[in-house]
Scaffold this motif. Structure first.
Motif, PDB file in Angstrom:
ATOM      1  N   ARG A 134     -18.638  -0.523  -1.455  1.00  0.00           N
ATOM      2  CA  ARG A 134     -17.889  -1.664  -2.077  1.00  0.00           C
ATOM      3  C   ARG A 134     -17.636  -1.226  -3.528  1.00  0.00           C
ATOM      4  NH1 ARG A 134     -20.253  -5.761  -0.279  1.00  0.00           N
ATOM      5  NH2 ARG A 134     -21.959  -6.066  -1.620  1.00  0.00           N
ATOM      6  N   GLN A 154      -5.406 -10.729  13.373  1.00  0.00           N
ATOM      7  CA  GLN A 154      -4.789  -9.619  13.548  1.00  0.00           C
ATOM      8  C   GLN A 154      -3.201 -10.109  13.346  1.00  0.00           C
ATOM      9  OE1 GLN A 154      -6.260  -7.579  17.055  1.00  0.00           O
ATOM     10  NE2 GLN A 154      -5.800  -5.828  15.530  1.00  0.00           N
ATOM     11  N   GLY A 156      -8.996  -1.115  12.820  1.00  0.00           N
ATOM     12  CA  GLY A 156      -9.641  -0.242  11.749  1.00  0.00           C
ATOM     13  C   GLY A 156      -9.731  -0.977  10.336  1.00  0.00           C
ATOM     14  N   GLU A 157      -8.622  -1.511  10.207  1.00  0.00           N
ATOM     15  CA  GLU A 157      -8.824  -2.393   8.919  1.00  0.00           C
ATOM     16  C   GLU A 157      -9.744  -3.385   8.538  1.00  0.00           C
ATOM     17  OE1 GLU A 157      -4.072  -2.464   7.097  1.00  0.00           O
ATOM     18  OE2 GLU A 157      -4.458  -2.907   9.248  1.00  0.00           O
ATOM     19  N   LEU A 158      -9.878  -4.168   9.650  1.00  0.00           N
ATOM     20  CA  LEU A 158     -10.830  -5.052   9.767  1.00  0.00           C
ATOM     21  C   LEU A 158     -12.384  -4.746   9.992  1.00  0.00           C
ATOM     22  CD1 LEU A 158      -9.072  -7.445  12.038  1.00  0.00           C
ATOM     23  CD2 LEU A 158      -9.529  -7.954   9.697  1.00  0.00           C
ATOM     24  N   PHE A 171     -13.130  -1.773   8.486  1.00  0.00           N
ATOM     25  CA  PHE A 171     -13.386  -1.293   7.068  1.00  0.00           C
ATOM     26  C   PHE A 171     -13.748  -2.457   6.184  1.00  0.00           C
ATOM     27  CE2 PHE A 171     -12.199   0.128   2.922  1.00  0.00           C
ATOM     28  CZ  PHE A 171     -12.966   1.031   2.709  1.00  0.00           C
ATOM     29  N   ALA A 172     -13.081  -3.503   6.505  1.00  0.00           N
ATOM     30  CA  ALA A 172     -13.343  -4.888   5.647  1.00  0.00           C
ATOM     31  C   ALA A 172     -14.753  -5.282   5.830  1.00  0.00           C
ATOM     32  CB  ALA A 172     -12.529  -5.711   5.917  1.00  0.00           C
ATOM     33  N   ASP A 177      -1.268  -9.423  10.105  1.00  0.00           N
ATOM     34  CA  ASP A 177      -0.807  -8.111  10.382  1.00  0.00           C
ATOM     35  C   ASP A 177      -1.702  -7.181  10.031  1.00  0.00           C
ATOM     36  OD1 ASP A 177       1.201  -6.142  11.456  1.00  0.00           O
ATOM     37  OD2 ASP A 177       2.013  -5.940   9.764  1.00  0.00           O
ATOM     38  N   VAL A 178      -2.909  -7.034  10.465  1.00  0.00           N
ATOM     39  CA  VAL A 178      -3.994  -6.246  10.252  1.00  0.00           C
ATOM     40  C   VAL A 178      -4.344  -5.424  11.535  1.00  0.00           C
ATOM     41  CG1 VAL A 178      -4.719  -7.152   8.046  1.00  0.00           C
ATOM     42  CG2 VAL A 178      -5.858  -7.759  10.201  1.00  0.00           C
ATOM     43  N   GLY A 179      -4.785  -4.213  11.415  1.00  0.00           N
ATOM     44  CA  GLY A 179      -5.406  -3.410  12.639  1.00  0.00           C
ATOM     45  C   GLY A 179      -6.863  -3.588  12.672  1.00  0.00           C
TER      46      GLY A 179
END
Length: 127
Positions: free
Chosen positions: A79, A56, A64-66, A68-69, A60-62
């Motif tokens: 995808r 993170q 929620g972003e991770l 989603f990834a 600089d990722v949240g």
């Protein structure tokens, strides 16, 4: 098995118990469970939490972003849909005159928001 309870893990890692539950819910770290159903954090989970925080901070990722990834890695249909969206070029429908395209898109958004509000009123009240 040597393991910490959720509260001990929270104290050790600096994550709150609530955040640890969220991290589990989105599938980023999955603690073992005791026979009674309590979350148990062993060295593997503690390492994943530490490296998650490092990831993170480095990028600089949240969370929620991770999360989603992770879904993108696991769900082929998602995808494919995301990839198609990135590749798609906006196009005016042939039956809509250029002068009416803005109004046409506004009306579509209003119908979509109306449908969302019927299913989850609190979602459209945000903002």
């Amino acid at each position: 098995m040597d393991a910490l309870t959720i509260h001990e893990a929270a104290h050790t890692t600096g994550w709150s118990a609530r955040m640890l539950r969220y991290v589990e819910r989105i599938g980023l770290v999955e603690p073992q469970r005791s026979d009674a159903g309590y979350r148990l954090y062993g060295p593997e989970e503690l390492q994943r939490l530490r490296t998650l925080r490092e990831l993170q901070e480095r990028f600089d990722v949240g969370l929620g972003e991770l999360g989603f990834a992770l879904r993108l890695r696991r769900e082929q249909d998602l995808r494919d849909a995301v990839e198609a969206w990135f590749e798609a070029e906006p196009q005016r429908p042939a039956e809509v005159p250029a002068a009416d395209w803005l109004r046409f898109e506004q009306e579509k958004h209003q119908r979509l928001l109306g449908a969302l509000q019927q299913h989850a009123p609190s979602l459209t009240e945000i903002g």
